[in-house]
Design an enzyme around this catalytic site. Structure first.
Site, PDB file in Angstrom:
ATOM      1  N   LYS A 135       0.854  -1.193   0.000  1.00 37.59           N
ATOM      2  CA  LYS A 135       0.000   0.000   0.000  1.00 37.59           C
ATOM      3  C   LYS A 135       0.884   1.235   0.000  1.00 37.59           C
ATOM      4  O   LYS A 135       1.770   1.371   0.843  1.00 37.59           O
ATOM      5  CB  LYS A 135      -0.919   0.025   1.221  1.00 37.59           C
ATOM      6  CG  LYS A 135      -1.814   1.268   1.288  1.00 37.59           C
ATOM      7  CD  LYS A 135      -2.730   1.239   2.498  1.00 37.59           C
ATOM      8  CE  LYS A 135      -2.061   1.661   3.783  1.00 37.59           C
ATOM      9  NZ  LYS A 135      -1.757   3.136   3.831  1.00 37.59           N
ATOM     10  N   ASP A 185      -3.476   4.267  -1.902  1.00 41.02           N
ATOM     11  CA  ASP A 185      -4.403   4.664  -0.838  1.00 41.02           C
ATOM     12  C   ASP A 185      -4.373   6.179  -0.652  1.00 41.02           C
ATOM     13  O   ASP A 185      -3.759   6.688   0.271  1.00 41.02           O
ATOM     14  CB  ASP A 185      -4.001   3.932   0.449  1.00 41.02           C
ATOM     15  CG  ASP A 185      -4.834   4.319   1.652  1.00 41.02           C
ATOM     16  OD1 ASP A 185      -6.005   4.696   1.471  1.00 41.02           O
ATOM     17  OD2 ASP A 185      -4.299   4.257   2.778  1.00 41.02           O
ATOM     18  N   LYS A 195      -7.414   8.070  -0.893  1.00 40.70           N
ATOM     19  CA  LYS A 195      -8.708   8.457  -0.308  1.00 40.70           C
ATOM     20  C   LYS A 195      -9.260   9.749  -0.910  1.00 40.70           C
ATOM     21  O   LYS A 195      -9.558  10.710  -0.188  1.00 40.70           O
ATOM     22  CB  LYS A 195      -8.594   8.603   1.214  1.00 40.70           C
ATOM     23  CG  LYS A 195      -8.157   7.342   1.952  1.00 40.70           C
ATOM     24  CD  LYS A 195      -8.163   7.567   3.459  1.00 40.70           C
ATOM     25  CE  LYS A 195      -7.697   6.359   4.234  1.00 40.70           C
ATOM     26  NZ  LYS A 195      -6.230   6.150   4.128  1.00 40.70           N
ATOM     27  N   ASP A 254     -13.631  14.936  -3.203  1.00 37.11           N
ATOM     28  CA  ASP A 254     -13.735  16.295  -3.733  1.00 37.11           C
ATOM     29  C   ASP A 254     -14.994  16.342  -4.597  1.00 37.11           C
ATOM     30  O   ASP A 254     -15.776  15.387  -4.622  1.00 37.11           O
ATOM     31  CB  ASP A 254     -12.481  16.647  -4.549  1.00 37.11           C
ATOM     32  CG  ASP A 254     -12.136  18.132  -4.485  1.00 37.11           C
ATOM     33  OD1 ASP A 254     -13.058  18.951  -4.707  1.00 37.11           O
ATOM     34  OD2 ASP A 254     -10.972  18.468  -4.213  1.00 37.11           O
ATOM     35  N   PRO A 259     -17.296  15.943  -7.823  1.00 41.20           N
ATOM     36  CA  PRO A 259     -17.219  14.839  -8.792  1.00 41.20           C
ATOM     37  C   PRO A 259     -16.275  15.080  -9.963  1.00 41.20           C
ATOM     38  O   PRO A 259     -15.490  14.193 -10.326  1.00 41.20           O
ATOM     39  CB  PRO A 259     -18.668  14.680  -9.249  1.00 41.20           C
ATOM     40  CG  PRO A 259     -19.471  15.103  -8.066  1.00 41.20           C
ATOM     41  CD  PRO A 259     -18.700  16.241  -7.454  1.00 41.20           C
ATOM     42  N   THR A 294     -10.789   3.289  10.650  1.00 34.97           N
ATOM     43  CA  THR A 294     -10.696   2.414  11.827  1.00 34.97           C
ATOM     44  C   THR A 294     -10.309   3.175  13.090  1.00 34.97           C
ATOM     45  O   THR A 294     -10.354   2.618  14.183  1.00 34.97           O
ATOM     46  CB  THR A 294      -9.687   1.272  11.589  1.00 34.97           C
ATOM     47  OG1 THR A 294      -8.452   1.817  11.118  1.00 34.97           O
ATOM     48  CG2 THR A 294     -10.222   0.283  10.580  1.00 34.97           C
ATOM     49  N   GLN A 320      -5.564   2.770  16.570  1.00 35.13           N
ATOM     50  CA  GLN A 320      -6.791   2.250  15.986  1.00 35.13           C
ATOM     51  C   GLN A 320      -7.649   1.620  17.076  1.00 35.13           C
ATOM     52  O   GLN A 320      -7.134   0.998  18.006  1.00 35.13           O
ATOM     53  CB  GLN A 320      -6.466   1.242  14.883  1.00 35.13           C
ATOM     54  CG  GLN A 320      -5.518   1.838  13.834  1.00 35.13           C
ATOM     55  CD  GLN A 320      -5.524   1.082  12.542  1.00 35.13           C
ATOM     56  OE1 GLN A 320      -6.473   1.168  11.783  1.00 35.13           O
ATOM     57  NE2 GLN A 320      -4.469   0.348  12.274  1.00 35.13           N
ATOM     58  N   ARG A 332       2.470  -1.318  10.905  1.00 38.43           N
ATOM     59  CA  ARG A 332       3.503  -1.395  11.930  1.00 38.43           C
ATOM     60  C   ARG A 332       3.815  -2.794  12.448  1.00 38.43           C
ATOM     61  O   ARG A 332       4.982  -3.075  12.760  1.00 38.43           O
ATOM     62  CB  ARG A 332       3.135  -0.455  13.087  1.00 38.43           C
ATOM     63  CG  ARG A 332       3.368   1.007  12.757  1.00 38.43           C
ATOM     64  CD  ARG A 332       2.663   1.961  13.708  1.00 38.43           C
ATOM     65  NE  ARG A 332       1.216   2.007  13.461  1.00 38.43           N
ATOM     66  CZ  ARG A 332       0.391   2.841  14.065  1.00 38.43           C
ATOM     67  NH1 ARG A 332       0.846   3.680  14.986  1.00 38.43           N
ATOM     68  NH2 ARG A 332      -0.899   2.844  13.778  1.00 38.43           N
TER      69      ARG A 332
END
Length: 233
Positions: A32, A59, A61, A64, A66, A119, A190, A211
């Site tokens: 990732k 990743d 995310k 904004d 469309p 999460t 998390q 981690r």
């Protein structure tokens, strides 16, 4: 693609990333690339890791209007990543635009998934900070269903919600689950977490592990343990 472990390469530089991945002389892990690394090293790090044989979950995310997301996805589709994501909270119109932008002229595209709730989000934080007073589980399922109706391939969700997402959206709708920790490890920041073996039992399709692998004394052994517990059991 079948079940797999995705290593979160949350590093601050290209050099640190390559030094870490150089340890993996056998199986090339699915990785990732998140905001930290992408903003530090740019799209070239994606091209370099693809050339080394890694599958990539980009990743970023996106969230904004469309049209902006559509144009951004068109650029990202040229990087030949395997998986890309956005925030379901951006609405159906944004998700549909993203899918349109991500689809190449020949009809191919990376898998596109939506973040439901992070999460790190708890019921209390969602109510106090976001003024969303519905139960967290209900919110996640609504976002998942909305993503499916928009034509997306799956969602990012807590492993605690993966089984319910499959019940609501079907087994072929992908669940990509961060918040995975070994039973003898630390939870960190998390709050909705599960072990690899538990994530396997409840039906996660992919687990994202950072981690517990990247900070391990022996990252290759920690990765092998994840594969063993999640994929091979």
């Amino acid at each position: 693609m079948g079940k797999d472990v995705i290593i979160a390469c949350d590093f601050a530089s290209r050099e640190e990333t390559l030094t870490f991945l150089d340890q993996f002389t056998g199986r090339k892990p699915f990785v990732k690339i998140g905001m930290e690394l992408y903003y530090a090293a740019g799209p070239e790090i994606v091209r370099e890791l693809k050339a080394r044989g890694h599958k990539i979950f980009l990743d970023l995310k996106l969230h904004d209007i469309p049209n902006t997301v559509k144009k951004a996805m068109a650029v990202l589709s040229r990087l030949d990543v395997d998986l890309v994501n956005l925030h379901a909270a951006g609405t159906k119109a944004m998700m549909e635009a993203a899918l349109e932008g991500l689809t190449r002229p020949d009809g191919t595209r990376p898998l596109l998934i939506a973040v439901t709730q992070l999460t790190s989000t708890s019921q209390e934080r969602m109510e106090a900070d976001l003024l969303i007073e519905k139960p967290l589980d209900q919110v996640v399922m609504h976002y998942a269903k909305m993503a499916q109706e928009s034509g997306l391939d799956g969602v990012v969700c807590s492993p605690l919600e993966a089984q319910k997402v499959h019940e609501v959206c079907g087994q072929s709708f992908l669940t990509v689950t961060p918040g995975v920790r070994f039973a003898d490890g630390e939870v960190g920041d998390q709050v909705r977490v599960m072990t690899p073996a538990e994530a396997n039992r409840i039906g996660s399709d992919y687990i994202v592990v950072g981690r517990p692998i990247t900070k391990a004394a022996d990252p290759v052994a920690a990765y092998a343990r994840c594969i063993r517990e999640f994929v091979e059991t």
